[in-house]
Design a protein around this motif. Structure first.
Motif, PDB file in Angstrom:
ATOM      1  N   GLY A  91       0.809  -1.213   0.000  1.00 20.87           N
ATOM      2  CA  GLY A  91       0.000   0.000   0.000  1.00 20.87           C
ATOM      3  C   GLY A  91       0.841   1.260   0.000  1.00 20.87           C
ATOM      4  N   PHE A 115       3.416  -0.617  -5.013  1.00 24.87           N
ATOM      5  CA  PHE A 115       2.025  -0.949  -4.717  1.00 24.87           C
ATOM      6  C   PHE A 115       1.320  -1.468  -5.974  1.00 24.87           C
ATOM      7  CE2 PHE A 115      -2.312   0.983  -3.242  1.00 24.87           C
ATOM      8  CZ  PHE A 115      -2.768  -0.277  -2.896  1.00 24.87           C
ATOM      9  N   VAL A 131      -4.134  -4.418   2.289  1.00 23.39           N
ATOM     10  CA  VAL A 131      -3.718  -3.061   1.911  1.00 23.39           C
ATOM     11  C   VAL A 131      -3.522  -2.171   3.129  1.00 23.39           C
ATOM     12  CG1 VAL A 131      -4.333  -1.017   0.574  1.00 23.39           C
ATOM     13  CG2 VAL A 131      -4.923  -3.284  -0.294  1.00 23.39           C
ATOM     14  N   VAL A 133      -2.945   1.635   4.342  1.00 26.79           N
ATOM     15  CA  VAL A 133      -3.157   3.025   3.904  1.00 26.79           C
ATOM     16  C   VAL A 133      -2.977   3.961   5.100  1.00 26.79           C
ATOM     17  CG1 VAL A 133      -4.745   4.674   2.866  1.00 26.79           C
ATOM     18  CG2 VAL A 133      -4.865   2.265   2.196  1.00 26.79           C
ATOM     19  N   SER A 140      -4.282   5.936  -2.762  1.00 26.83           N
ATOM     20  CA  SER A 140      -4.528   4.494  -2.609  1.00 26.83           C
ATOM     21  C   SER A 140      -5.790   4.091  -3.353  1.00 26.83           C
ATOM     22  CB  SER A 140      -4.668   4.127  -1.125  1.00 26.83           C
ATOM     23  OG  SER A 140      -3.483   4.428  -0.420  1.00 26.83           O
TER      24      SER A 140
END
Length: 262
Positions: A91, A115, A131, A133, A140
């Motif tokens: 991510g 990513f 993921v 973030v 993202s």
């Protein structure tokens, strides 16, 4: 029963007592564990635990902080292991970018490239994404949508309470809720929690980090998922048993291999 969908049991904080940690959780109704791949160095320990316990699975990937060490050949080496069930933790994390503007731009670009590579790799091997973030919600979301991450879906680990990301539920993404929900300063997450579709809720610890109240300050462990479940129950006004059943079924839908043991 509960499935801890994100616990770093392969790190050095558990070297001395990882078996006790796992058994303590199993004895208290935590029936599944997913060790995310944050770097390649810890993978041998993750595999060792996954081979020892039928309830333990792992993923392979590179955390954005370690983007410079990404190597798809290493990913290929581990991804076909029968206990490897996801790609990540991958991510974007803009929390600790360099102060120098040029270096900041370079770091962001590197994180994005790595990513995207992992999203593409996940699609190739048909495994869901884990993921990460942090202070990078917009970039993202753009990457996940643009590169077709919905084909494999995944989980927004340690969901950051950004309402901007809620629409990813329509792209086959789930929302990992951990100990942060129990913190006094988690007002935003408390507000947003009811807006997450029930069928997209997952429970995690991020052990050994983000230990929930009332054990803040101690090392986190999968057993403490029970405090997360209780808090979700309280905030959504549904029974703790319902939260556990719901999140366990959600985990089995996203990570289908858990269905073989539960």
């Amino acid at each position: 029963m509960i499935i801890d969908t994100h616990c770093h049991l392969d790190t050095e904080q558990y070297y001395e007592d990882v078996d006790e940690v796992i058994l303590r959780a199993l004895e208290n109704g935590i029936k599944g564990f997913l060790i995310p791949g944050a770097d390649f160095e810890d993978l041998p320990q993750a595999i060792k635990l996954a081979q020892k316990y039928k309830e333990v699975f792992f993923s392979v990937g590179i955390h954005p902080y370690d983007a410079s060490s990404y190597d798809e050949n290493v990913m290929k080496e581990y991804v076909n292991h029968p206990k490897c069930i996801a790609i990540g933790e991958c991510g974007l994390d803009y929390f600790r970018l360099p102060e120098n503007e040029d270096k900041k731009i370079q770091e962001k670009q590197l994180q994005k490239e790595v990513f995207i590579s992992q999203v593409e790799f996940a699609k190739k091997v048909k495994k869901p994404l884990i993921v990460h973030v942090r202070e990078a919600s917009n970039d993202s979301k753009i990457i996940l949508e643009k590169y077709g991450a919905k084909d494999v879906g995944g989980v927004l680990h340690c969901y950051n309470a950004s309402e901007h990301l809620l629409s990813l539920s329509e792209h086959n993404f789930y929302f990992g809720i951990g100990g942060v929900l129990t913190f006094k300063n988690a007002k935003k997450l408390v507000e947003v929690l009811p807006k997450i579709p029930l069928e997209k809720l997952l429970i995690e610890t991020d052990s050994p980090y983000l230990t929930p109240h009332p054990n803040r300050g101690k090392r986190n462990e999968p057993l403490y998922t029970k405090f997360v479940s209780q808090k979700i129950s309280e905030l959504l006004n549904i029974s703790d048993e319902e939260v556990q059943n719901l999140t366990t079924n959600n985990a089995k839908k996203l990570f289908k291999e858990f269905s073989s043991i539960i």
